[in-house]
Motif scaffolding. Sequence first.
Motif, PDB file in Angstrom:
ATOM      1  N   ALA A 161      68.662   8.349  36.926  1.00  0.00           N
ATOM      2  CA  ALA A 161      69.907   8.941  37.440  1.00  0.00           C
ATOM      3  C   ALA A 161      69.628   9.988  38.511  1.00  0.00           C
ATOM      4  CB  ALA A 161      70.684   9.579  36.299  1.00  0.00           C
ATOM      5  N   SER A 162      70.537  10.056  39.475  1.00  0.00           N
ATOM      6  CA  SER A 162      70.467  11.105  40.491  1.00  0.00           C
ATOM      7  C   SER A 162      71.023  12.404  39.908  1.00  0.00           C
ATOM      8  CB  SER A 162      71.261  10.685  41.721  1.00  0.00           C
ATOM      9  OG  SER A 162      72.634  10.604  41.401  1.00  0.00           O
ATOM     10  N   SER A 163      70.950  13.468  40.682  1.00  0.00           N
ATOM     11  CA  SER A 163      71.406  14.756  40.161  1.00  0.00           C
ATOM     12  C   SER A 163      72.922  14.777  39.946  1.00  0.00           C
ATOM     13  CB  SER A 163      70.998  15.884  41.097  1.00  0.00           C
ATOM     14  OG  SER A 163      71.572  15.696  42.364  1.00  0.00           O
ATOM     15  N   PHE A 164      73.680  14.164  40.863  1.00  0.00           N
ATOM     16  CA  PHE A 164      75.129  14.105  40.685  1.00  0.00           C
ATOM     17  C   PHE A 164      75.499  13.257  39.465  1.00  0.00           C
ATOM     18  CE2 PHE A 164      79.195  11.976  41.432  1.00  0.00           C
ATOM     19  CZ  PHE A 164      80.018  13.083  41.509  1.00  0.00           C
ATOM     20  N   GLU A 165      74.804  12.140  39.314  1.00  0.00           N
ATOM     21  CA  GLU A 165      75.061  11.274  38.170  1.00  0.00           C
ATOM     22  C   GLU A 165      74.686  11.971  36.857  1.00  0.00           C
ATOM     23  OE1 GLU A 165      74.147   6.669  36.840  1.00  0.00           O
ATOM     24  OE2 GLU A 165      73.018   7.589  38.478  1.00  0.00           O
ATOM     25  N   ARG A 166      73.633  12.740  36.875  1.00  0.00           N
ATOM     26  CA  ARG A 166      73.232  13.473  35.666  1.00  0.00           C
ATOM     27  C   ARG A 166      74.274  14.526  35.293  1.00  0.00           C
ATOM     28  NH1 ARG A 166      68.799  12.902  32.985  1.00  0.00           N
ATOM     29  NH2 ARG A 166      67.854  11.759  34.686  1.00  0.00           N
ATOM     30  N   GLY A 167      74.864  15.178  36.289  1.00  0.00           N
ATOM     31  CA  GLY A 167      75.958  16.118  36.018  1.00  0.00           C
ATOM     32  C   GLY A 167      77.157  15.408  35.418  1.00  0.00           C
ATOM     33  N   PHE A 168      77.457  14.209  35.911  1.00  0.00           N
ATOM     34  CA  PHE A 168      78.533  13.407  35.333  1.00  0.00           C
ATOM     35  C   PHE A 168      78.212  13.017  33.889  1.00  0.00           C
ATOM     36  CE2 PHE A 168      80.401   9.167  34.575  1.00  0.00           C
ATOM     37  CZ  PHE A 168      81.736   9.543  34.585  1.00  0.00           C
ATOM     38  N   LEU A 195      87.250   8.811  19.496  1.00  0.00           N
ATOM     39  CA  LEU A 195      86.160   9.108  18.566  1.00  0.00           C
ATOM     40  C   LEU A 195      85.111   8.007  18.458  1.00  0.00           C
ATOM     41  CD1 LEU A 195      88.065  10.851  15.665  1.00  0.00           C
ATOM     42  CD2 LEU A 195      86.530  11.893  17.323  1.00  0.00           C
ATOM     43  N   LEU A 196      85.446   6.773  18.809  1.00  0.00           N
ATOM     44  CA  LEU A 196      84.483   5.683  18.632  1.00  0.00           C
ATOM     45  C   LEU A 196      84.177   4.918  19.917  1.00  0.00           C
ATOM     46  CD1 LEU A 196      85.774   4.268  15.244  1.00  0.00           C
ATOM     47  CD2 LEU A 196      83.789   5.706  15.641  1.00  0.00           C
ATOM     48  N   ILE A 197      85.190   4.474  20.633  1.00  0.00           N
ATOM     49  CA  ILE A 197      84.975   3.592  21.768  1.00  0.00           C
ATOM     50  C   ILE A 197      84.369   4.342  22.962  1.00  0.00           C
ATOM     51  CG2 ILE A 197      86.066   1.969  23.348  1.00  0.00           C
ATOM     52  CD1 ILE A 197      86.098   1.105  20.395  1.00  0.00           C
ATOM     53  N   LEU A 198      84.982   5.440  23.370  1.00  0.00           N
ATOM     54  CA  LEU A 198      84.484   6.205  24.518  1.00  0.00           C
ATOM     55  C   LEU A 198      83.062   6.734  24.294  1.00  0.00           C
ATOM     56  CD1 LEU A 198      85.161   7.374  27.332  1.00  0.00           C
ATOM     57  CD2 LEU A 198      85.944   9.409  26.135  1.00  0.00           C
ATOM     58  N   PRO A 199      82.743   7.345  23.141  1.00  0.00           N
ATOM     59  CA  PRO A 199      81.357   7.792  22.938  1.00  0.00           C
ATOM     60  C   PRO A 199      80.352   6.646  22.900  1.00  0.00           C
ATOM     61  CG  PRO A 199      82.789   8.922  21.437  1.00  0.00           C
ATOM     62  CD  PRO A 199      83.608   7.859  22.080  1.00  0.00           C
ATOM     63  N   ALA A 200      80.749   5.485  22.372  1.00  0.00           N
ATOM     64  CA  ALA A 200      79.837   4.337  22.368  1.00  0.00           C
ATOM     65  C   ALA A 200      79.550   3.886  23.792  1.00  0.00           C
ATOM     66  CB  ALA A 200      80.433   3.200  21.550  1.00  0.00           C
ATOM     67  N   MET A 201      80.575   3.863  24.637  1.00  0.00           N
ATOM     68  CA  MET A 201      80.371   3.491  26.032  1.00  0.00           C
ATOM     69  C   MET A 201      79.490   4.519  26.740  1.00  0.00           C
ATOM     70  SD  MET A 201      84.118   1.851  26.961  1.00  0.00           S
ATOM     71  CE  MET A 201      84.342   2.979  28.262  1.00  0.00           C
ATOM     72  N   VAL A 202      79.681   5.796  26.440  1.00  0.00           N
ATOM     73  CA  VAL A 202      78.848   6.845  27.051  1.00  0.00           C
ATOM     74  C   VAL A 202      77.404   6.704  26.588  1.00  0.00           C
ATOM     75  CG1 VAL A 202      78.437   9.345  27.128  1.00  0.00           C
ATOM     76  CG2 VAL A 202      80.746   8.448  27.405  1.00  0.00           C
ATOM     77  N   TYR A 203      77.176   6.422  25.305  1.00  0.00           N
ATOM     78  CA  TYR A 203      75.817   6.239  24.798  1.00  0.00           C
ATOM     79  C   TYR A 203      75.113   5.079  25.489  1.00  0.00           C
ATOM     80  CZ  TYR A 203      75.142   9.444  20.903  1.00  0.00           C
ATOM     81  OH  TYR A 203      74.924  10.556  20.151  1.00  0.00           O
ATOM     82  N   PHE A 204      75.809   3.956  25.640  1.00  0.00           N
ATOM     83  CA  PHE A 204      75.173   2.809  26.288  1.00  0.00           C
ATOM     84  C   PHE A 204      74.891   3.094  27.763  1.00  0.00           C
ATOM     85  CE2 PHE A 204      77.178   0.426  22.707  1.00  0.00           C
ATOM     86  CZ  PHE A 204      75.972   0.108  22.087  1.00  0.00           C
ATOM     87  N   TYR A 205      75.793   3.815  28.421  1.00  0.00           N
ATOM     88  CA  TYR A 205      75.567   4.211  29.809  1.00  0.00           C
ATOM     89  C   TYR A 205      74.364   5.147  29.918  1.00  0.00           C
ATOM     90  CZ  TYR A 205      76.433   6.390  34.329  1.00  0.00           C
ATOM     91  OH  TYR A 205      76.296   6.882  35.583  1.00  0.00           O
ATOM     92  N   LEU A 206      74.278   6.121  29.018  1.00  0.00           N
ATOM     93  CA  LEU A 206      73.144   7.049  29.032  1.00  0.00           C
ATOM     94  C   LEU A 206      71.830   6.319  28.772  1.00  0.00           C
ATOM     95  CD1 LEU A 206      74.545  10.096  27.047  1.00  0.00           C
ATOM     96  CD2 LEU A 206      74.204   9.923  29.495  1.00  0.00           C
ATOM     97  N   ASN A 207      71.848   5.397  27.848  1.00  0.00           N
ATOM     98  CA  ASN A 207      70.635   4.663  27.501  1.00  0.00           C
ATOM     99  C   ASN A 207      70.149   3.819  28.672  1.00  0.00           C
ATOM    100  OD1 ASN A 207      68.589   3.928  25.840  1.00  0.00           O
ATOM    101  ND2 ASN A 207      69.731   2.352  24.775  1.00  0.00           N
TER     102      ASN A 207
END
Length: 83
Positions: A47-54, A29-41
Amino acid sequence: MENLLNIENIDLETIITALLYLSLSGLYLLILPAMVYFYLNKRWYVASSFERGFMYFMVFFSFPGMLLLSPFLNFRPHRRQLS
């Protein structure tokens, strides 16, 4: 009934199980979404199309945590530098 709620009746296995559930839920609920947010930012505009799907998969996978963190983060584009 009083003896069932006594702290002395709780064994070590129950405490370890409760701590494991708390740590896994905090991770989900906290660590994984924070890592995803920083990666998205960091990678949103390059991002390439494959990376965007990921990226979309990771947002879908960690959706409840994303809802918890969403009021604190934004994805507005950065200001352009005008010369």
